[in-house]
Design an enzyme around this catalytic site. Structure first.
Site, PDB file in Angstrom:
ATOM      1  N   TYR A 145       0.844  -1.213   0.000  1.00  0.00           N
ATOM      2  CA  TYR A 145       0.000   0.000   0.000  1.00  0.00           C
ATOM      3  C   TYR A 145       0.876   1.259   0.000  1.00  0.00           C
ATOM      4  O   TYR A 145       0.661   2.183   0.781  1.00  0.00           O
ATOM      5  CB  TYR A 145      -0.959  -0.011   1.200  1.00  0.00           C
ATOM      6  CG  TYR A 145      -1.724  -1.293   1.350  1.00  0.00           C
ATOM      7  CD1 TYR A 145      -2.685  -1.645   0.404  1.00  0.00           C
ATOM      8  CD2 TYR A 145      -1.450  -2.156   2.409  1.00  0.00           C
ATOM      9  CE1 TYR A 145      -3.378  -2.848   0.528  1.00  0.00           C
ATOM     10  CE2 TYR A 145      -2.135  -3.362   2.525  1.00  0.00           C
ATOM     11  CZ  TYR A 145      -3.099  -3.688   1.586  1.00  0.00           C
ATOM     12  OH  TYR A 145      -3.761  -4.884   1.710  1.00  0.00           O
ATOM     13  N   ASP A 221      23.753  -0.114  23.132  1.00  0.00           N
ATOM     14  CA  ASP A 221      23.554   1.168  23.841  1.00  0.00           C
ATOM     15  C   ASP A 221      24.677   1.403  24.848  1.00  0.00           C
ATOM     16  O   ASP A 221      25.277   2.484  24.909  1.00  0.00           O
ATOM     17  CB  ASP A 221      22.154   1.248  24.485  1.00  0.00           C
ATOM     18  CG  ASP A 221      21.692  -0.052  25.135  1.00  0.00           C
ATOM     19  OD1 ASP A 221      22.446  -1.043  25.122  1.00  0.00           O
ATOM     20  OD2 ASP A 221      20.565  -0.063  25.676  1.00  0.00           O
ATOM     21  N   ASP A 245      28.506   0.024  11.668  1.00  0.00           N
ATOM     22  CA  ASP A 245      28.409   1.326  10.989  1.00  0.00           C
ATOM     23  C   ASP A 245      28.327   2.446  12.019  1.00  0.00           C
ATOM     24  O   ASP A 245      29.059   3.432  11.949  1.00  0.00           O
ATOM     25  CB  ASP A 245      27.163   1.322  10.089  1.00  0.00           C
ATOM     26  CG  ASP A 245      26.932   2.662   9.431  1.00  0.00           C
ATOM     27  OD1 ASP A 245      27.911   3.241   8.920  1.00  0.00           O
ATOM     28  OD2 ASP A 245      25.778   3.138   9.434  1.00  0.00           O
TER      29      ASP A 245
HETATM   30  C1  IPM Z   1      29.489   3.566   5.668  1.00  0.00           C
HETATM   31  C2  IPM Z   1      28.245   4.216   5.149  1.00  0.00           C
HETATM   32  C3  IPM Z   1      27.383   3.232   4.380  1.00  0.00           C
HETATM   33  C4  IPM Z   1      27.022   2.087   5.288  1.00  0.00           C
HETATM   34  C5  IPM Z   1      26.113   3.840   3.783  1.00  0.00           C
HETATM   35  C6  IPM Z   1      26.419   5.060   2.988  1.00  0.00           C
HETATM   36  C7  IPM Z   1      25.316   2.854   3.013  1.00  0.00           C
HETATM   37  O1  IPM Z   1      27.542   4.827   6.179  1.00  0.00           O
HETATM   38  O2  IPM Z   1      30.228   2.969   4.865  1.00  0.00           O
HETATM   39  O3  IPM Z   1      29.755   3.676   6.856  1.00  0.00           O
HETATM   40  O4  IPM Z   1      26.100   2.198   6.107  1.00  0.00           O
HETATM   41  O5  IPM Z   1      27.672   1.057   5.191  1.00  0.00           O
HETATM   42 MN    MN Z   2      28.659   4.877   8.045  1.00  0.00          MN
END
Ligand code: IPM
Ligand code: MN
Ligand code: NAD
Length: 354
Positions: A145, A221, A245
């Site tokens: 949707y 966290d 990340d």
């Molecule tokens: C990183 C970046 C990437 C990730 C993004 C841009 C997709 O933040 O390489 O740290 O999350 O891997």
């Molecule tokens: Mn990143």
């Protein structure tokens, strides 16, 4: 005499500027170490998307198969939805070549001020091993949707035993190789997300195979808190994709700047290309001003050199960056200086060609 076949993808924003400086440094090393760089530059980027409706050609992943490595700047443009740019270029390369290790060091270098008070050089010296192909990044999901009041969004995270095993093992091997604190910290969120116990269990099993390496397990966290409260405790961190990340941006900023944070997407099988791109993005807030710090890209170049077996050349690059930081005269604004991207690149190229 070695020839290395490198795919160059400068990408967007500051990616273009910092890759130019990275290549300048790689070129400066070439005569001294008898390296021949066989570069092919690909214009894949958001500009390419504006012209062609896609980030790279349909056969681009096959094109990259012939290369020893990909040297990439950054991808992302304020006028294009980020998942279109990243899922159209960066993430498919990580997946196609099974670059399952993302290696991200965070070191507080001499001459660099941490935003955390009272930190001395090397008080922070950690490396994150980010599992780089699974978790939330597999792009399995979609909408029902779409764009109606009844919209439903679904995305599935995938954790495989093999995927957990190989990333965690790599982290323990690295802790042993570093020989520093002999410690690995795992990060998950399995108090709320039960599926992550597959990672925790694998971590426990593998830790028993490494009796010489201490280990502990933190929730994401609390790990974020400890990276600020007592970053000295960390040696090697191993984390699933999304958490890896997040903690690497913290690692970058507590050691001074995103502009120093190098990164490598590695498949240890050298018959396929690995990809070398710094942790930072295209930084639209400073793009086009000539002030981006190229050191992250240049140090990423050193990681590429090491992967290609050019260890002495890599050590030269690390030493040149360190020398510039210690001197504190030729630095970009993120490190409190007033030099340009090019100025820093020129200075490092001059040092490594000596
Ligand atoms: C990183 C970046 C990437 C990730 C993004 C841009 C997709 O933040 O390489 O740290 O999350 O891997
Ligand atoms: Mn990143
Ligand atoms: P970013 O890393 O681009 O920028 C975050 C902050 O750090 C900004 O204030 C920026 O000016 C600063 N910074 C980053 N690199 C720097 C450098 N070399 N020198 C000096 N300062 C630097 O993160 P963002 O703003 O969240 O993302 C911008 C775009 O980049 C988005 O489209 C995002 O999706 C994309 N992105 C791409 C990659 C990649 O290609 N590997 C990584 C992260 C973000």
């Amino acid at each position: 005499m070695a020839t290395h076949k490198i795919a160059i993808v400068k990408g967007d924003g500051i990616g273009v500027d910092v890759v130019n400086e990275g290549m300048k440094v790689l070129d400066a090393l070439a005569p001294k170490y008898g390296i021949t760089w066989d570069y092919t530059e690909f214009p894949w980027s958001s500009d390419y998307y504006f012209k062609n409706g896609r980030m790279m050609p349909e056969d681009s992943l096959e094109t990259l198969e012939d290369f020893n490595a990909v040297f990439l700047g950054a991808v992302g443009h304020p006028d294009i939805q980020d998942n279109i740019t990243l899922d159209g270029l960066l993430l498919p390369i990580r997946r196609k070549f099974d670059q399952y290790i993302c290696l991200r060091p965070s070191v507080l270098y001499p001459g660099v001020e941490s935003p955390l008070s009272g930190k001395k050089p090397y008080d922070i010296d950690l490396t994150v091993i980010r599992e780089n192909t699974e978790g939330e990044y597999l792009n399995i999901g979609g909408f029902a949707y779409h764009q109606t009041p009844d919209e439903v969004a679904v995305q599935t995270a995938i954790y495989t035993k093999k995927g957990c095993d190989r990333a965690i093992r790599y982290a323990f091997d690295l802790a042993r190789e570093r020989g520093k604190k002999n410690h690995v910290t795992s990060i998950t969120k399995s108090n709320a997300l039960g599926y992550m116990t597959i990672w925790d269990r694998t971590f426990e099993e593998i830790s028993e195979e490494y009796p010489d390496i201490d280990s502990d397990s933190l929730l994401i966290d609390a790990a974020c808190m400890d990276l600020v409260r007592r970053p000295e405790m960390f040696d090697v961190i191993v984390a699933p994709n999304l958490f890896g990340d997040i903690v690497t941006d913290i690692g970058a900023i507590i050691t001074g700047s995103m502009g120093l944070a190098s990164s490598a997407n590695i498949n240890p099988d050298t018959s396929v290309p690995s990809m070398f791109e710094p942790t930072h993005g295209s930084a639209p807030d400073i793009a086009g001003q000539g002030i981006a710090n190229p050191m992250a890209q240049i140090l990423t170049g050193a990681m590429m050199l090491r992967h290609l077996g050019e260890n002495e050349a890599a050590a030269d690059v690390d030493a040149a960056v360190l020398q510039l930081l210690e001197q504190g005269e030729i630095l970009t604004p993120d490190l409190g200086g007033s030099s340009t991207t090019e100025g820093v690149g020129d200075a490092i190229a001059a040092l490594v060609s000596k």
